[in-house]
Motif scaffolding. Structure first.
Motif, PDB file in Angstrom:
ATOM      1  N   UNK A  30       0.919  -1.263  -0.169  1.00  0.00           N
ATOM      2  CA  UNK A  30       0.009   0.017   0.293  1.00  0.00           C
ATOM      3  C   UNK A  30       1.170   0.968  -0.049  1.00  0.00           C
ATOM      4  N   UNK A  31       1.172   1.690  -1.674  1.00  0.00           N
ATOM      5  CA  UNK A  31       2.103   2.816  -1.232  1.00  0.00           C
ATOM      6  C   UNK A  31       1.259   4.072  -1.632  1.00  0.00           C
ATOM      7  N   UNK A  36       7.523  12.530   0.182  1.00  0.00           N
ATOM      8  CA  UNK A  36       8.551  11.384   1.044  1.00  0.00           C
ATOM      9  C   UNK A  36       8.075  10.035   0.908  1.00  0.00           C
ATOM     10  N   UNK A  37       7.510   9.093  -0.942  1.00  0.00           N
ATOM     11  CA  UNK A  37       6.820   8.216  -0.131  1.00  0.00           C
ATOM     12  C   UNK A  37       6.739   7.059   0.122  1.00  0.00           C
ATOM     13  N   UNK A  38       6.101   6.489   0.900  1.00  0.00           N
ATOM     14  CA  UNK A  38       6.256   5.245   1.910  1.00  0.00           C
ATOM     15  C   UNK A  38       5.097   3.620   1.847  1.00  0.00           C
ATOM     16  N   UNK A  39       5.455   2.705   2.377  1.00  0.00           N
ATOM     17  CA  UNK A  39       5.216   1.921   1.578  1.00  0.00           C
ATOM     18  C   UNK A  39       4.354   1.226   3.326  1.00  0.00           C
ATOM     19  N   UNK A  50       3.398   7.122  11.456  1.00  0.00           N
ATOM     20  CA  UNK A  50       3.344   7.054  12.726  1.00  0.00           C
ATOM     21  C   UNK A  50       4.398   8.704  12.684  1.00  0.00           C
ATOM     22  N   UNK A  51       5.093   9.044  12.222  1.00  0.00           N
ATOM     23  CA  UNK A  51       5.482  11.027  11.581  1.00  0.00           C
ATOM     24  C   UNK A  51       4.594  11.398  11.254  1.00  0.00           C
ATOM     25  N   UNK A  99      -2.730  10.608  -2.340  1.00  0.00           N
ATOM     26  CA  UNK A  99      -2.683   9.588  -3.554  1.00  0.00           C
ATOM     27  C   UNK A  99      -1.905   8.674  -2.992  1.00  0.00           C
ATOM     28  N   UNK A 100      -2.519   7.716  -2.797  1.00  0.00           N
ATOM     29  CA  UNK A 100      -1.411   6.549  -2.987  1.00  0.00           C
ATOM     30  C   UNK A 100      -1.934   5.414  -4.174  1.00  0.00           C
TER      31      UNK A 100
END
Length: 124
Positions: A30-31, A36-39, A50-51, A99-100
């Motif tokens: 789930x991107x 700064x993209x994360x998964x 969390x951040x 968005x993701x």
């Protein structure tokens, strides 16, 4: 603050009723297309989430999509219209939406446009 992604009870119940492959959901990436993209991965803590939640003072987050309801593959045009309607509805409520895409790393199911919504309650 809990920052582990999981299947909400209602969704997990629907999966059981429809005999969906929970393993596929658990393996899906789930991107989140943030600065700064994360998964996100089901059942795993996500320090980036969390951040983000701390930064936005969010008490909850949900990664949702309007694409292919109940795993019924719909035409792209219909999925796009459904997703646009979902995002418009969320924004009218004043919710923060990022968005993701949800995409299984190895199966042939196409990635589904999604949105991470902050402070979405279960009644929405």
């Amino acid at each position: 603050m809990v920052t582990t992604i999981g299947l909400v009870g209602h969704v997990a119940g629907l999966i059981g009723q429809h005999h969906w492959n929970t393993q596929a959901f658990n393996e899906t990436e789930y991107i989140v297309h943030y600065e700064r993209p994360f998964t996100l991965h089901i059942g795993q803590p996500c320090p980036e989430l969390k951040a983000l939640m701390a930064e936005q003072k969010a008490l909850s987050a949900a990664f949702i999509t309007a694409w292919n309801p109940f795993s019924q593959n719909l035409p792209a045009k219909e999925n796009i219209a459904r997703q646009d309607e979902l995002k418009a509805n969320l924004k009218r409520r004043g919710l923060i939406c990022i968005d993701g895409i949800g995409k299984h790393p190895s199966n042939n199911w196409p990635g589904e446009a999604s949105v991470l919504v902050l402070n979405l309650d279960l009644e929405a």
